[in-house]
Design a protein around this motif. Structure first.
Motif, PDB file in Angstrom:
ATOM      1  N   TYR A 174     -24.016 -23.962  27.827  1.00 49.03           N
ATOM      2  CA  TYR A 174     -23.443 -22.782  27.173  1.00 49.03           C
ATOM      3  C   TYR A 174     -23.790 -21.506  27.941  1.00 49.03           C
ATOM      4  O   TYR A 174     -22.946 -20.609  28.086  1.00 49.03           O
ATOM      5  CB  TYR A 174     -23.944 -22.681  25.729  1.00 49.03           C
ATOM      6  N   ARG A 175     -25.016 -21.407  28.409  1.00 44.62           N
ATOM      7  CA  ARG A 175     -25.412 -20.205  29.161  1.00 44.62           C
ATOM      8  C   ARG A 175     -24.585 -20.054  30.436  1.00 44.62           C
ATOM      9  O   ARG A 175     -24.146 -18.959  30.777  1.00 44.62           O
ATOM     10  CB  ARG A 175     -26.903 -20.287  29.526  1.00 44.62           C
ATOM     11  N   GLU A 176     -24.379 -21.154  31.130  1.00 38.85           N
ATOM     12  CA  GLU A 176     -23.624 -21.093  32.391  1.00 38.85           C
ATOM     13  C   GLU A 176     -22.184 -20.673  32.144  1.00 38.85           C
ATOM     14  O   GLU A 176     -21.624 -19.858  32.889  1.00 38.85           O
ATOM     15  CB  GLU A 176     -23.679 -22.456  33.096  1.00 38.85           C
ATOM     16  N   GLN A 177     -21.554 -21.250  31.122  1.00 36.65           N
ATOM     17  CA  GLN A 177     -20.152 -20.890  30.891  1.00 36.65           C
ATOM     18  C   GLN A 177     -20.019 -19.487  30.305  1.00 36.65           C
ATOM     19  O   GLN A 177     -19.033 -18.793  30.570  1.00 36.65           O
ATOM     20  CB  GLN A 177     -19.495 -21.907  29.947  1.00 36.65           C
ATOM     21  N   SER A 178     -21.012 -19.035  29.528  1.00 39.05           N
ATOM     22  CA  SER A 178     -20.933 -17.691  28.949  1.00 39.05           C
ATOM     23  C   SER A 178     -20.978 -16.618  30.029  1.00 39.05           C
ATOM     24  O   SER A 178     -20.465 -15.510  29.833  1.00 39.05           O
ATOM     25  CB  SER A 178     -22.069 -17.478  27.951  1.00 39.05           C
ATOM     26  N   LYS A 179     -21.601 -16.921  31.177  1.00 39.54           N
ATOM     27  CA  LYS A 179     -21.651 -15.958  32.276  1.00 39.54           C
ATOM     28  C   LYS A 179     -20.275 -15.752  32.901  1.00 39.54           C
ATOM     29  O   LYS A 179     -20.020 -14.712  33.512  1.00 39.54           O
ATOM     30  CB  LYS A 179     -22.642 -16.420  33.339  1.00 39.54           C
ATOM     31  N   ARG A 180     -19.383 -16.718  32.759  1.00 42.46           N
ATOM     32  CA  ARG A 180     -18.045 -16.613  33.355  1.00 42.46           C
ATOM     33  C   ARG A 180     -17.025 -16.022  32.386  1.00 42.46           C
ATOM     34  O   ARG A 180     -15.844 -15.906  32.738  1.00 42.46           O
ATOM     35  CB  ARG A 180     -17.566 -17.999  33.812  1.00 42.46           C
ATOM     36  N   THR A 181     -17.452 -15.698  31.191  1.00 45.33           N
ATOM     37  CA  THR A 181     -16.534 -15.143  30.187  1.00 45.33           C
ATOM     38  C   THR A 181     -16.997 -13.745  29.802  1.00 45.33           C
ATOM     39  O   THR A 181     -18.188 -13.474  29.730  1.00 45.33           O
ATOM     40  CB  THR A 181     -16.487 -16.025  28.933  1.00 45.33           C
ATOM     41  N   SER A 182     -16.028 -12.881  29.533  1.00 45.38           N
ATOM     42  CA  SER A 182     -16.339 -11.517  29.114  1.00 45.38           C
ATOM     43  C   SER A 182     -16.297 -11.422  27.593  1.00 45.38           C
ATOM     44  O   SER A 182     -15.602 -12.196  26.937  1.00 45.38           O
ATOM     45  CB  SER A 182     -15.325 -10.541  29.718  1.00 45.38           C
ATOM     46  N   PRO A 183     -17.028 -10.473  27.003  1.00 43.28           N
ATOM     47  CA  PRO A 183     -16.989 -10.314  25.540  1.00 43.28           C
ATOM     48  C   PRO A 183     -15.591 -10.036  25.017  1.00 43.28           C
ATOM     49  O   PRO A 183     -15.224 -10.512  23.941  1.00 43.28           O
ATOM     50  CB  PRO A 183     -17.938  -9.135  25.297  1.00 43.28           C
ATOM     51  N   SER A 184     -14.791  -9.257  25.771  1.00 43.31           N
ATOM     52  CA  SER A 184     -13.434  -8.953  25.307  1.00 43.31           C
ATOM     53  C   SER A 184     -12.567 -10.207  25.282  1.00 43.31           C
ATOM     54  O   SER A 184     -11.760 -10.406  24.372  1.00 43.31           O
ATOM     55  CB  SER A 184     -12.806  -7.894  26.208  1.00 43.31           C
TER      56      SER A 184
END
Length: 623
Positions: free
Chosen positions: A303-313
């Motif tokens: 989850y941490r790795e994929q969250s880095k590739r996604t923006s909050p918006s």
């Protein structure tokens, strides 16, 4: 072969320390026993499988223990359990009351555990009230229920209430790990977390699921075996789906959804799980909220790795789109198409998580607001209005001048479809004295002309060159970028120094004369409404060159305020005073001064000349 005992019974806690996830309640009960401060009527309420009956049995055993009994003593003669679901009549409660009167033969207390107490009838509750309020000193009642709201208030007021909470995923997973180690089962952390999540806060359900999965997979409990046996969609599917969404691979995304459907999952399950996946990615993006992620260590890393590739918006838009699909799913006639359309929308979100703006952005926020001083009014056409103005002088060797504007746009500023760039061309030194105040001198530097078909060039001396686009340019074309670049190059900035603006004194008679002249001018132009509104009151001159008028309603005030630019420029030019300003007040009582209807006009005439009333009576006239 020894008979199999389910884990929910085999590992039922025997002491308060063994109870999982209810530490506050078990500590309270233990302290009440130690301090001899235990109430005689207790109500245990909460969801299923969280330890209500277990705590009641442990309490009944501990209050009868004095240290002399055997280790396996269960005080069966002192503990009475009644299932209120099948014994809910008045006669059952009367039998119970009769038994309460008899003191215990062994131990100190007789404990009556009434499970599912909300199933008692109304008459049974009423028959139980008196005994529950004043029981014998040797009797303790423990009521257990999953639906506290169904119990009548008179029962609730006689009990000490303990609210049991759901078991957290973390606590349930740790207890399952303890049981797996006792049974010699090699279980993955992610597999135990999936079981805990599936149990939905009920420890008994978690143990039942654990037995079922162990029967399927044997001594090696893996995440794949758990998801296959429980028909749970593995989070690997959602990781893959999110990667395809970020890469905008719509065909692969639809194939993944079709594969999920072929495994027996419905679209609602898939889209709700995808929304939960976006939520988990969002909580991973902040260190304070990462504790809200209830998965194993290996899954947390993914989850941490994929969250880095996604923006909050992007995640916020994804949550909105997925949640909208979730709400519409049950009412949709073509549910598969609804989910596929949602996946296409998700895959169409831009890389930065923002949709492209369909409006023109080539000249966005580039309106030139220009207000000339009074001396310029006759020579420069009206472009836009603003209240903040300054003039800046720049002297160069050649006799040219540069004029630029920096002013905040007013309400009646020119629209985005008619963005205007204004330049002033003068070739002789005599033309620098166009301002009535001789102290103000302007010098000009000609900008490069726009090479567009929309440009209207006026080459004559003492003229104004206006670059006015005649048609709107799309914000998504290459032409719009060129137009934006040319617009930046030809932008004109005007800075006006108020110290050098005309400030001549004038009388109220002069003001009223030019006011009346302006009303006559606009009346001939056809602006009848504005002329009528300005004619409503006679202007009065106040201090600091304030022009004050009083109107009967706010509608007339708004009309004049919207059109006041032309009026004020006219007055500033005629009065040779750039600092005059308009002050409008509304006084509804003044509306009586004006006659609108025929009756009101007749009354006004009669006040001026009462003989009119005699004339009307003599000739029998009517309005």
């Amino acid at each position: 072969m020894e008979p199999f005992i389910v884990s929910a019974r085999k590992y039922r806690p025997q002491t308060f320390k063994d109870v999982v996830g209810q530490q506050s309640i078990t500590n309270t009960l233990q302290n009440a026993i130690d301090q001899n401060h235990l109430a005689q009527a207790l109500l245990f309420c909460g969801p299923r499988g969280v330890g209500k009956t277990t705590c009641a049995r442990i309490l009944a055993k501990q209050i009868n223990s004095d240290g002399t009994e055997q280790e396996n003593e269960d005080f069966a003669f002192n503990i009475f359990e009644l299932d209120a679901a099948s014994n809910n009549s008045v006669d059952d409660i009367r039998n119970l009351i009769d038994q309460v009167r008899i003191p215990p033969q062994v131990g100190k207390y007789k404990v009556y555990i009434i499970d599912e107490v909300h199933m008692l009838s109304q008459s049974a509750f009423n028959a139980f009230l008196k005994t529950l309020e004043e029981p014998p000193k040797h009797a303790i009642f423990i009521l257990a229920t999953t639906e506290k709201h169904k119990i009548i208030p008179t029962i609730l007021s006689r009990c000490q209430i303990f609210d049991f909470k759901r078991i957290t995923v973390k606590d349930a997973a740790e207890y399952l790990k303890y049981i797996a180690e006792n049974q010699g089962i090699n279980a993955e952390d992610d597999a135990l977390h999936i079981i805990a999540q599936k149990a939905d806060g009920a420890m008994r359900d978690a143990l039942s699921i654990f037995d079922r999965v162990v029967s399927f997979s044997g001594s090696n409990l893996t995440r794949k075996a758990v998801t296959e046996n429980l028909n749970v969609l593995d989070y690997d599917t959602y990781f893959e789906a999110t990667d395809l969404i970020l890469e905008h691979k719509i065909p692969n995304l639809l194939l993944l959804f079709n594969k999920t459907l072929s495994l027996g999952f419905d679209g609602h399950h898939f889209i709700s799980g995808l929304a939960s996946h976006f939520r988990d990615l969002m909580v991973c993006q902040h260190p304070d909220t990462i504790t809200l992620l209830e998965v194993g260590e290996e899954a947390q890393q993914l989850y941490r790795e994929q969250s880095k590739r996604t923006s909050p918006s992007f995640l916020l838009q994804g949550l909105n789109i997925a949640n909208d699909c979730d709400l519409k799913y049950k009412t949709s006639k073509n549910q598969r198409l609804l989910v596929e359309l949602t996946l296409m929308k998700l895959a169409s979100i831009d890389f930065d998580g923002e949709k492209k703006n369909p409006e023109s952005v080539a000249l966005q926020n580039k309106t030139i607001d220009f207000i000339a001083p009074s001396a310029f009014y006759k020579q420069i056409p009206k472009v836009a209005s603003s209240s903040n103005q300054t003039i800046e002088k720049s002297v160069e060797n050649n006799n040219t001048e540069t004029v630029s504007t920096k002013a905040e746009p007013a309400k009646d500023s020119i629209s985005s479809e008619t963005k205007t760039a204004a330049t002033i061309d003068h070739t002789s030194t005599e033309e620098t004295n166009v301002v009535s105040n001789p102290q103000v001198k302007l010098e000009e530097k000609k900008p490069e002309p726009l090479n567009t078909p929309e440009t209207n060039d006026i080459k004559d001396d003492k003229k104004i060159k206006i670059n006015r686009p005649t048609k709107r340019v799309s914000g998504l074309s290459i032409k719009s970028l060129n137009a934006k670049k040319q617009h930046e190059l030809n932008r004109i900035e005007v800075v006006i120094d108020e110290k050098n603006l005309p400030r001549e004194n004038f009388t109220e008679e002069d003001l009223r004369k030019h006011w009346a002249d302006f009303i006559e001018i606009i009346d001939k132009k056809g602006q009848k409404i504005l002329a009528s509104n300005l004619h409503t009151d006679v202007p009065k001159l106040k201090e600091d060159f304030k022009i004050h008028i009083e109107l009967p309603n706010s509608t007339m005030k708004k009309e004049i305020e919207r059109e006041q630019f032309e009026l004020m420029e006219y007055l500033r030019a005629k009065l040779n005073n750039h600092f005059v300003h308009l002050d409008i007040t509304v006084n509804e009582t003044t509306a009586k001064k004006f006659a609108f209807t025929p009756e009101e006009k007749y009354e006004k005439l009669r006040e001026k000349n009462p003989v009119i009333d005699l004339l009307r009576q003599e000739f029998d006239l009517d309005l």
